[in-house]
Design an enzyme around this catalytic site. Structure first.
Site, PDB file in Angstrom:
ATOM      1  N   GLU A  65       0.827  -1.204   0.000  1.00 31.28           N
ATOM      2  CA  GLU A  65       0.000   0.000   0.000  1.00 31.28           C
ATOM      3  C   GLU A  65       0.864   1.260   0.000  1.00 31.28           C
ATOM      4  OE1 GLU A  65      -3.135   2.832   0.370  1.00 31.28           O
ATOM      5  OE2 GLU A  65      -2.933   0.873  -0.558  1.00 31.28           O
ATOM      6  N   HIS A  68       2.327   2.009  -3.367  1.00 32.57           N
ATOM      7  CA  HIS A  68       1.316   2.557  -4.288  1.00 32.57           C
ATOM      8  C   HIS A  68       1.076   4.041  -3.994  1.00 32.57           C
ATOM      9  CE1 HIS A  68      -2.017   2.926  -6.964  1.00 32.57           C
ATOM     10  NE2 HIS A  68      -2.849   3.209  -5.978  1.00 32.57           N
TER      11      HIS A  68
END
Length: 175
Positions: A65, A68
């Site tokens: 995460e 990203h």
């Protein structure tokens, strides 16, 4: 010898192509975030990850995460750079200005939708109606962003403005 205008267009075209490719990679990575159920890897914190700028002792989901978010932030910064560069280099009325402005609008919308998914915990295994509504908006926004970046690259490279006149009913329904 290459003219200054041709050199400028080539530089713009390279940057726009790089930005489009990089944005595609960010999107593919975002799909992996979703598929791996890592969307809540940083918790309900945004833009921070688990309340920190750089997570300490991160789990695999957190790394997925966080990477990203970091790559999305770089894409946003690159679109801002494209916007500034285009508005300084091209005259008022040039179609590249429209493409760059729309690219900026849609990457900001993309960031807002992503932040909303995180802050409202509409990630990982959430099956709420809110997520069912936001996810298609996120996807459509992504496709429009890609179209805007592609058109900006086309126009900074010297491509002609796009016209749908005389292209039939199918083309008219696009707008």
């Amino acid at each position: 010898m290459e003219s200054a205008e041709a050199l400028r267009r080539r530089r713009f075209a390279r940057f726009a192509t790089f930005l489009l490719g990089f944005t595609l990679l960010v999107i593919v990575w975002g799909a992996f975030v979703r598929a791996s159920l890592s969307g809540d890897g940083c918790g309900a914190h945004w833009p921070l990850c688990d309340g920190q700028v750089f997570p300490r002792s991160p789990s695999a989901e957190m790394l997925i995460e966080f990477s990203h978010r970091a790559s999305s932030g770089l894409a946003l910064a690159a679109v801002v750079l494209l916007f500034i560069w285009v508005f300084r280099a091209f005259a008022k009325g040039h179609p590249a200005r429209l493409g760059a402005a729309l690219s900026l609008v849609f990457i900001l919308t993309e960031a807002a939708l992503g932040a909303g998914l995180v802050l409202f915990r509409l990630v990982a295994e959430d099956e709420s109606l809110a997520r069912a509504l936001v996810m298609p908006l996120h996807l459509v926004n992504t496709f429009v962003l890609l179209a805007c970046l592609t058109l900006t690259g086309h126009w900074v490279s010297g491509g002609a403005p796009v016209s749908l006149r005389g292209r039939g009913v199918a083309a008219a329904t696009v707008f």
